[in-house]
Design a protein around this motif. Structure first.
Motif, PDB file in Angstrom:
ATOM      1  N   SER A  70       0.800  -1.230   0.000  1.00 56.16           N
ATOM      2  CA  SER A  70       0.000   0.000   0.000  1.00 56.16           C
ATOM      3  C   SER A  70       0.830   1.275   0.000  1.00 56.16           C
ATOM      4  O   SER A  70       0.336   2.343  -0.336  1.00 56.16           O
ATOM      5  N   GLY A  71       2.109   1.192   0.364  1.00 56.34           N
ATOM      6  CA  GLY A  71       2.964   2.381   0.396  1.00 56.34           C
ATOM      7  C   GLY A  71       3.676   2.663  -0.908  1.00 56.34           C
ATOM      8  O   GLY A  71       4.412   3.641  -1.027  1.00 56.34           O
ATOM      9  N   LEU A  72       3.453   1.826  -1.921  1.00 49.96           N
ATOM     10  CA  LEU A  72       4.159   1.955  -3.194  1.00 49.96           C
ATOM     11  C   LEU A  72       3.817   3.281  -3.870  1.00 49.96           C
ATOM     12  O   LEU A  72       2.663   3.588  -4.127  1.00 49.96           O
ATOM     13  N   LYS A  73       4.850   4.096  -4.126  1.00 48.70           N
ATOM     14  CA  LYS A  73       4.658   5.417  -4.743  1.00 48.70           C
ATOM     15  C   LYS A  73       5.328   5.537  -6.103  1.00 48.70           C
ATOM     16  O   LYS A  73       4.974   6.382  -6.907  1.00 48.70           O
ATOM     17  N   SER A  74       6.359   4.702  -6.376  1.00 49.49           N
ATOM     18  CA  SER A  74       7.040   4.791  -7.654  1.00 49.49           C
ATOM     19  C   SER A  74       7.566   3.425  -8.081  1.00 49.49           C
ATOM     20  O   SER A  74       8.058   2.651  -7.260  1.00 49.49           O
ATOM     21  N   ILE A  75       7.413   3.163  -9.382  1.00 49.58           N
ATOM     22  CA  ILE A  75       7.907   1.923  -9.972  1.00 49.58           C
ATOM     23  C   ILE A  75       8.714   2.323 -11.205  1.00 49.58           C
ATOM     24  O   ILE A  75       8.198   2.991 -12.094  1.00 49.58           O
ATOM     25  N   TYR A  76       9.986   1.947 -11.217  1.00 49.91           N
ATOM     26  CA  TYR A  76      10.856   2.212 -12.353  1.00 49.91           C
ATOM     27  C   TYR A  76      11.019   0.925 -13.140  1.00 49.91           C
ATOM     28  O   TYR A  76      11.519  -0.064 -12.620  1.00 49.91           O
ATOM     29  N   VAL A  77      10.591   0.948 -14.411  1.00 50.03           N
ATOM     30  CA  VAL A  77      10.694  -0.237 -15.261  1.00 50.03           C
ATOM     31  C   VAL A  77      11.773   0.040 -16.304  1.00 50.03           C
ATOM     32  O   VAL A  77      11.645   0.965 -17.103  1.00 50.03           O
ATOM     33  N   HIS A  78      12.813  -0.779 -16.295  1.00 53.55           N
ATOM     34  CA  HIS A  78      13.933  -0.604 -17.216  1.00 53.55           C
ATOM     35  C   HIS A  78      13.795  -1.475 -18.457  1.00 53.55           C
ATOM     36  O   HIS A  78      14.699  -1.525 -19.283  1.00 53.55           O
ATOM     37  N   ALA A  79      12.670  -2.155 -18.609  1.00 54.61           N
ATOM     38  CA  ALA A  79      12.423  -3.037 -19.752  1.00 54.61           C
ATOM     39  C   ALA A  79      11.775  -2.250 -20.887  1.00 54.61           C
ATOM     40  O   ALA A  79      10.843  -1.489 -20.661  1.00 54.61           O
ATOM     41  N   GLU A  80      12.288  -2.451 -22.104  1.00 51.48           N
ATOM     42  CA  GLU A  80      11.682  -1.800 -23.260  1.00 51.48           C
ATOM     43  C   GLU A  80      10.352  -2.448 -23.612  1.00 51.48           C
ATOM     44  O   GLU A  80       9.411  -1.780 -24.002  1.00 51.48           O
ATOM     45  N   ALA A  81      10.283  -3.771 -23.471  1.00 48.35           N
ATOM     46  CA  ALA A  81       9.038  -4.490 -23.726  1.00 48.35           C
ATOM     47  C   ALA A  81       8.265  -4.600 -22.415  1.00 48.35           C
ATOM     48  O   ALA A  81       8.837  -4.879 -21.370  1.00 48.35           O
ATOM     49  N   VAL A  82       6.979  -4.360 -22.477  1.00 51.36           N
ATOM     50  CA  VAL A  82       6.136  -4.407 -21.283  1.00 51.36           C
ATOM     51  C   VAL A  82       6.113  -5.831 -20.722  1.00 51.36           C
ATOM     52  O   VAL A  82       5.747  -6.768 -21.432  1.00 51.36           O
ATOM     53  N   PRO A  83       6.509  -6.014 -19.458  1.00 52.83           N
ATOM     54  CA  PRO A  83       6.419  -7.352 -18.864  1.00 52.83           C
ATOM     55  C   PRO A  83       4.956  -7.766 -18.735  1.00 52.83           C
ATOM     56  O   PRO A  83       4.080  -6.928 -18.528  1.00 52.83           O
ATOM     57  N   SER A  84       4.682  -9.065 -18.866  1.00 49.64           N
ATOM     58  CA  SER A  84       3.310  -9.508 -18.636  1.00 49.64           C
ATOM     59  C   SER A  84       3.030  -9.383 -17.139  1.00 49.64           C
ATOM     60  O   SER A  84       3.903  -9.598 -16.308  1.00 49.64           O
TER      61      SER A  84
END
Length: 136
Positions: free
Chosen positions: A31-45
């Motif tokens: 519930s405290g999640l404020k930011s997610i950094y995704v370094h993948a060019e293709a969207v993960p399933s």
């Protein structure tokens, strides 16, 4: 990917470029999640209820510059309220640590030196760091 389910103190996540799937319930209850950094060019399933119990409307999904269009469907599904591109090569907030004082100097063969000697010197500092130095 590791499971962080129920970790309410988790505020930020970095998802490496090699990740292709975010499993079921991986971040559920975070519930405290404020930011997610995704370094993948293709969207993960994204597995079932991967983000169940997270306040994604107030969580920013950061995606690599130039990949926004690939990820925008997540905002259309009302998963994420905010998707922002970022430059993974951007270097910010670098802090230069002082080297400290030289405490010992060695030749490559391990012989202790009393002064710099032509070639490669291994220099040990009082802060525990060791540095290769080329002396001409």
């Amino acid at each position: 990917m590791c499971e962080y389910s129920g970790c309410s103190s988790l505020t930020s996540v970095n998802i490496p470029s090699g990740v292709t799937e975010i499993g079921e319930y991986t971040f559920s209850g975070c519930s405290g999640l404020k930011s997610i950094y995704v370094h993948a060019e293709a969207v993960p399933s994204i597995g079932v209820d991967s983000f169940d119990g997270c306040d994604l409307k107030n969580c920013t999904l950061y995606v690599l510059k130039g990949t926004y269009d690939a990820y925008c469907w997540l905002s259309e599904l009302e998963c994420f309220g905010n998707i922002v591109e970022f430059d993974a090569t951007n270097i910010r907030n670098m802090v230069a640590e002082p080297e400290g004082q030289e405490s010992a100097r060695y030749a490559v063969n391990g012989q202790r030196l009393t002064a710099p000697v032509k070639g490669i010197n291994l220099v040990k500092y009082n802060n525990g760091r060791v540095k290769k130095e080329i002396v001409k």
